[in-house]
Design a protein around this motif. Structure first.
Motif, PDB file in Angstrom:
ATOM      1  N   PRO A  84       0.807  -1.229   0.000  1.00  0.00           N
ATOM      2  CA  PRO A  84       0.000   0.000   0.000  1.00  0.00           C
ATOM      3  C   PRO A  84       0.840   1.279   0.000  1.00  0.00           C
ATOM      4  N   GLU A  85       1.980   1.240   0.717  1.00  0.00           N
ATOM      5  CA  GLU A  85       2.819   2.440   0.808  1.00  0.00           C
ATOM      6  C   GLU A  85       3.527   2.756  -0.516  1.00  0.00           C
ATOM      7  N   VAL A  86       3.506   1.804  -1.453  1.00  0.00           N
ATOM      8  CA  VAL A  86       4.070   2.025  -2.795  1.00  0.00           C
ATOM      9  C   VAL A  86       2.953   2.331  -3.793  1.00  0.00           C
ATOM     10  N   LYS A  96      -3.397  13.592  -8.828  1.00  0.00           N
ATOM     11  CA  LYS A  96      -3.265  14.828  -8.028  1.00  0.00           C
ATOM     12  C   LYS A  96      -4.274  14.846  -6.871  1.00  0.00           C
ATOM     13  N   VAL A  97      -4.269  13.774  -6.122  1.00  0.00           N
ATOM     14  CA  VAL A  97      -5.201  13.602  -5.003  1.00  0.00           C
ATOM     15  C   VAL A  97      -4.783  14.484  -3.827  1.00  0.00           C
ATOM     16  N   HIS A  98      -5.746  15.174  -3.207  1.00  0.00           N
ATOM     17  CA  HIS A  98      -5.411  16.078  -2.096  1.00  0.00           C
ATOM     18  C   HIS A  98      -5.518  15.393  -0.737  1.00  0.00           C
ATOM     19  N   LYS A  99      -6.353  14.339  -0.654  1.00  0.00           N
ATOM     20  CA  LYS A  99      -6.525  13.675   0.634  1.00  0.00           C
ATOM     21  C   LYS A  99      -6.946  12.224   0.436  1.00  0.00           C
ATOM     22  N   VAL A 100      -6.440  11.348   1.331  1.00  0.00           N
ATOM     23  CA  VAL A 100      -6.860   9.949   1.349  1.00  0.00           C
ATOM     24  C   VAL A 100      -7.670   9.735   2.626  1.00  0.00           C
ATOM     25  N   PHE A 101      -8.879   9.222   2.462  1.00  0.00           N
ATOM     26  CA  PHE A 101      -9.762   8.923   3.598  1.00  0.00           C
ATOM     27  C   PHE A 101      -9.734   7.414   3.831  1.00  0.00           C
ATOM     28  N   ALA A 102      -9.597   7.006   5.095  1.00  0.00           N
ATOM     29  CA  ALA A 102      -9.505   5.569   5.374  1.00  0.00           C
ATOM     30  C   ALA A 102      -9.999   5.243   6.777  1.00  0.00           C
ATOM     31  N   GLU A 103     -10.302   3.964   6.956  1.00  0.00           N
ATOM     32  CA  GLU A 103     -10.660   3.439   8.277  1.00  0.00           C
ATOM     33  C   GLU A 103      -9.426   3.483   9.187  1.00  0.00           C
ATOM     34  N   ARG A 104      -9.633   3.798  10.466  1.00  0.00           N
ATOM     35  CA  ARG A 104      -8.527   3.846  11.422  1.00  0.00           C
ATOM     36  C   ARG A 104      -8.221   2.439  11.929  1.00  0.00           C
ATOM     37  N   GLU A 105      -6.948   2.084  11.910  1.00  0.00           N
ATOM     38  CA  GLU A 105      -6.536   0.749  12.352  1.00  0.00           C
ATOM     39  C   GLU A 105      -6.239   0.720  13.848  1.00  0.00           C
ATOM     40  N   VAL A 106      -6.294  -0.484  14.425  1.00  0.00           N
ATOM     41  CA  VAL A 106      -5.987  -0.617  15.856  1.00  0.00           C
ATOM     42  C   VAL A 106      -4.869  -1.627  16.133  1.00  0.00           C
ATOM     43  N   THR A 113       1.471  -0.282   8.695  1.00  0.00           N
ATOM     44  CA  THR A 113       1.188  -0.013   7.280  1.00  0.00           C
ATOM     45  C   THR A 113       0.582   1.378   7.121  1.00  0.00           C
ATOM     46  N   GLU A 114      -0.344   1.700   8.012  1.00  0.00           N
ATOM     47  CA  GLU A 114      -0.981   3.023   7.985  1.00  0.00           C
ATOM     48  C   GLU A 114       0.060   4.143   8.093  1.00  0.00           C
ATOM     49  N   LYS A 115       1.027   3.951   8.995  1.00  0.00           N
ATOM     50  CA  LYS A 115       2.095   4.963   9.190  1.00  0.00           C
ATOM     51  C   LYS A 115       2.991   5.077   7.952  1.00  0.00           C
ATOM     52  N   LEU A 116       3.310   3.945   7.348  1.00  0.00           N
ATOM     53  CA  LEU A 116       4.146   3.950   6.138  1.00  0.00           C
ATOM     54  C   LEU A 116       3.457   4.706   5.004  1.00  0.00           C
ATOM     55  N   VAL A 117       2.154   4.449   4.844  1.00  0.00           N
ATOM     56  CA  VAL A 117       1.385   5.143   3.807  1.00  0.00           C
ATOM     57  C   VAL A 117       1.360   6.644   4.098  1.00  0.00           C
ATOM     58  N   GLU A 120       4.627   8.393   3.167  1.00  0.00           N
ATOM     59  CA  GLU A 120       4.796   8.575   1.721  1.00  0.00           C
ATOM     60  C   GLU A 120       3.854   9.648   1.169  1.00  0.00           C
ATOM     61  N   LEU A 121       2.641   9.704   1.710  1.00  0.00           N
ATOM     62  CA  LEU A 121       1.679  10.721   1.263  1.00  0.00           C
ATOM     63  C   LEU A 121       2.140  12.127   1.643  1.00  0.00           C
ATOM     64  N   PHE A 122       2.762  12.234   2.812  1.00  0.00           N
ATOM     65  CA  PHE A 122       3.258  13.535   3.285  1.00  0.00           C
ATOM     66  C   PHE A 122       4.258  14.129   2.284  1.00  0.00           C
ATOM     67  N   LYS A 123       5.075  13.245   1.714  1.00  0.00           N
ATOM     68  CA  LYS A 123       6.062  13.687   0.719  1.00  0.00           C
ATOM     69  C   LYS A 123       5.380  14.280  -0.525  1.00  0.00           C
ATOM     70  N   LEU A 124       4.134  13.838  -0.769  1.00  0.00           N
ATOM     71  CA  LEU A 124       3.380  14.319  -1.933  1.00  0.00           C
ATOM     72  C   LEU A 124       2.400  15.440  -1.547  1.00  0.00           C
ATOM     73  N   ARG A 125       2.537  15.909  -0.307  1.00  0.00           N
ATOM     74  CA  ARG A 125       1.641  16.939   0.238  1.00  0.00           C
ATOM     75  C   ARG A 125       0.173  16.491   0.189  1.00  0.00           C
ATOM     76  N   CYS A 126      -0.003  15.254   0.488  1.00  0.00           N
ATOM     77  CA  CYS A 126      -1.343  14.658   0.536  1.00  0.00           C
ATOM     78  C   CYS A 126      -1.606  14.180   1.961  1.00  0.00           C
ATOM     79  N   GLU A 127      -2.776  14.486   2.461  1.00  0.00           N
ATOM     80  CA  GLU A 127      -3.108  14.151   3.846  1.00  0.00           C
ATOM     81  C   GLU A 127      -3.810  12.794   3.918  1.00  0.00           C
ATOM     82  N   LEU A 128      -3.563  12.068   5.023  1.00  0.00           N
ATOM     83  CA  LEU A 128      -4.318  10.849   5.314  1.00  0.00           C
ATOM     84  C   LEU A 128      -5.217  11.139   6.506  1.00  0.00           C
ATOM     85  N   GLU A 129      -6.521  11.011   6.318  1.00  0.00           N
ATOM     86  CA  GLU A 129      -7.457  11.209   7.425  1.00  0.00           C
ATOM     87  C   GLU A 129      -8.165   9.897   7.710  1.00  0.00           C
TER      88      GLU A 129
END
Length: 429
Positions: A84-86, A96-106, A113-117, A120-129
């Motif tokens: 997923p992180e690749v 040119k996605v501005h944000k990725v929305f996802a279920e929160r893991e526990v 995996t969530e942290k790795l993604v 990588e998104l931060f480098k593209l100035r894309c937020e994970l919520e």
């Protein structure tokens, strides 16, 4: 235009899906995706495929159904395969996605995996919520902080029931403005490194994945058969489709949410009356919540031999002969054998069976409980990381059981729950 990705994981539904609703509200166009994570199809250190063929088949069916339901409201599901992180950042860059929305893991691996993604998104100035969508009670509504959640279920349950309330469900999305999504291209079982396992005709229920099937099952169990009214009396059964709700497989992949089930229980009670049985299904959903919150609190501990206890040293080694006999259903106990054959041939086992075979594995065969938990992870169609590892740790005496040693007298259990040998005769023939 603001383009958002909805990253589906174990929330494969349109009803009561906060992640999807928030993405639609905050974006101009949506791209729903699912990523077959390579890590989910590797062989574990215990020697089993992490995802076996029954669960993989159920997942494929669930994704097909999600794609069908998304297309009815103007979208579809894009399938990715790899890490997923690749793979997700590639799509983010392409569209040119501005944000990725996802279920929160526990659980630990999923959080990693969530942290790795996210990195990588931060480098593209894309937020994970991320959103908490998998429990009956929302984590923010609990009457304790994460570190103060009681380790004993009864204490957790009483306080939660008294001081928290279940949130209302989110309405199903009726329309999605979506990027053009090609026809879905799912990997085959062979491409996932698996072989097809046809479910045995003796199976208690023929599971089929997807939200549509989940809702169909709920209607059958509640309103068509009214089996909910006798759930508490029948839930320890071992034969047939309706001794228990069988919601677990659909809950595990999020084809239905616990809150949707709760809402329908309340509707059922209004129409048919409330009793101990209608409450008991809520009670079981609370157990499921409890294990998820325990994983938030204790993190990696549930994967250690000592579990959440600190004073237990691993003195158990692997006995390959005993393990093989247990898996094949060739032990000295016919009751254990019948349950293990059912699991091998259907990917399912009753709750009563699971407790007995786990107790037998830990106490009679005297082996490291994590080997048994890993086999269940591979084999179960309804595998859920928190419920599986939490329950195994519980039965091994290193989890949330306040009793020191929960030992099952297998012969007594067989006589109590399979008195006339119907279950054993079915699976040992």
């Amino acid at each position: 235009m603001k383009t958002a990705i909805v990253w589906f994981k174990t929330d494969l539904r349109l009803h009561d899906n906060e992640t999807l609703i928030k993405a639609i509200a905050q974006s101009d166009q949506i791209l729903p995706i699912y990523c077959f994570d390579d890590a989910h199809f590797e062989t574990t250190p215990y020697g089993f495929k992490k995802t076996g063929s029954y669960r993989a088949q159920f997942l494929i069916e669930s994704l097909k159904n999600l794609d069908e339901n998304l297309r009815k409201i103007g979208s579809g599901l894009l399938i990715l395969k790899g890490k997923p992180e690749v793979e997700i950042p590639k799509i983010v860059a392409e569209f040119k996605v501005h944000k990725v929305f996802a279920e929160r893991e526990v659980a630990f691996e999923e959080k990693q995996t969530e942290k790795l993604v996210q990195t990588e998104l931060f480098k593209l100035r894309c937020e994970l919520e991320t959103f908490s969508t998998s429990t009956l009670y929302h984590a923010e509504d609990l009457p304790f902080t994460k570190k103060d959640i009681p380790d004993v279920f009864t204490v957790f349950r009483k306080k939660t029931e008294q001081d928290a309330s279940v949130r209302a469900v989110f309405a199903k999305a009726s329309k999605i403005k979506s990027l053009s999504i090609p026809e879905m291209n799912l990997p085959t079982l062979k491409e996932l490194g698996l072989t097809t396992s046809k479910m045995d005709s003796r199976a208690a229920i023929q599971f089929k994945g997807g939200e549509t099937e989940a809702i169909k099952r709920l209607k059958h169990y509640f309103f068509e058969t009214k089996s909910l009214s006798i759930y508490k009396e029948t839930r320890n059964g071992m034969l047939g489709e309706d001794y228990s709700s069988k919601f677990s497989a659909w809950l595990a992949l999020g084809c239905i949410s616990p809150r949707t089930i709760y809402q329908e229980i309340k509707k059922y009670e209004n129409e048919n009356g409330a009793n101990d049985s209608t409450y008991w299904l809520v009670f079981e959903l609370l157990w499921r919540d409890f294990f998820r919150f325990m994983f938030k609190k204790h993190q990696t501990k549930f994967f250690l031999y000592s579990g959440i206890k600190t004073d237990i040293v691993n003195s158990k080694s692997l006995n390959k002969k005993f393990l093989s006999q247990w898996i094949k259903g060739a032990t000295e106990s016919d009751f254990i054998n019948a349950n293990m054959i059912e699991l091998k041939k259907t990917g399912f086992m009753s709750n009563r069976g699971r407790q007995n075979v786990a107790s037998y594995f830990c106490n009679e065969l005297n082996m490291d409980w994590r080997i048994g938990a890993s086999y269940f992870e591979s084999q179960l169609v309804d595998y859920d990381v928190c419920s599986n590892w939490g329950n195994w740790a519980y039965l091994a005496g290193v989890g949330n059981d306040p009793r020191k040693n929960r030992y099952f007298n297998i012969e007594k259990q067989a006589n109590d729950y399979d008195k006339d040998r119907t279950f054993r005769d079915l699976w040992l023939q």
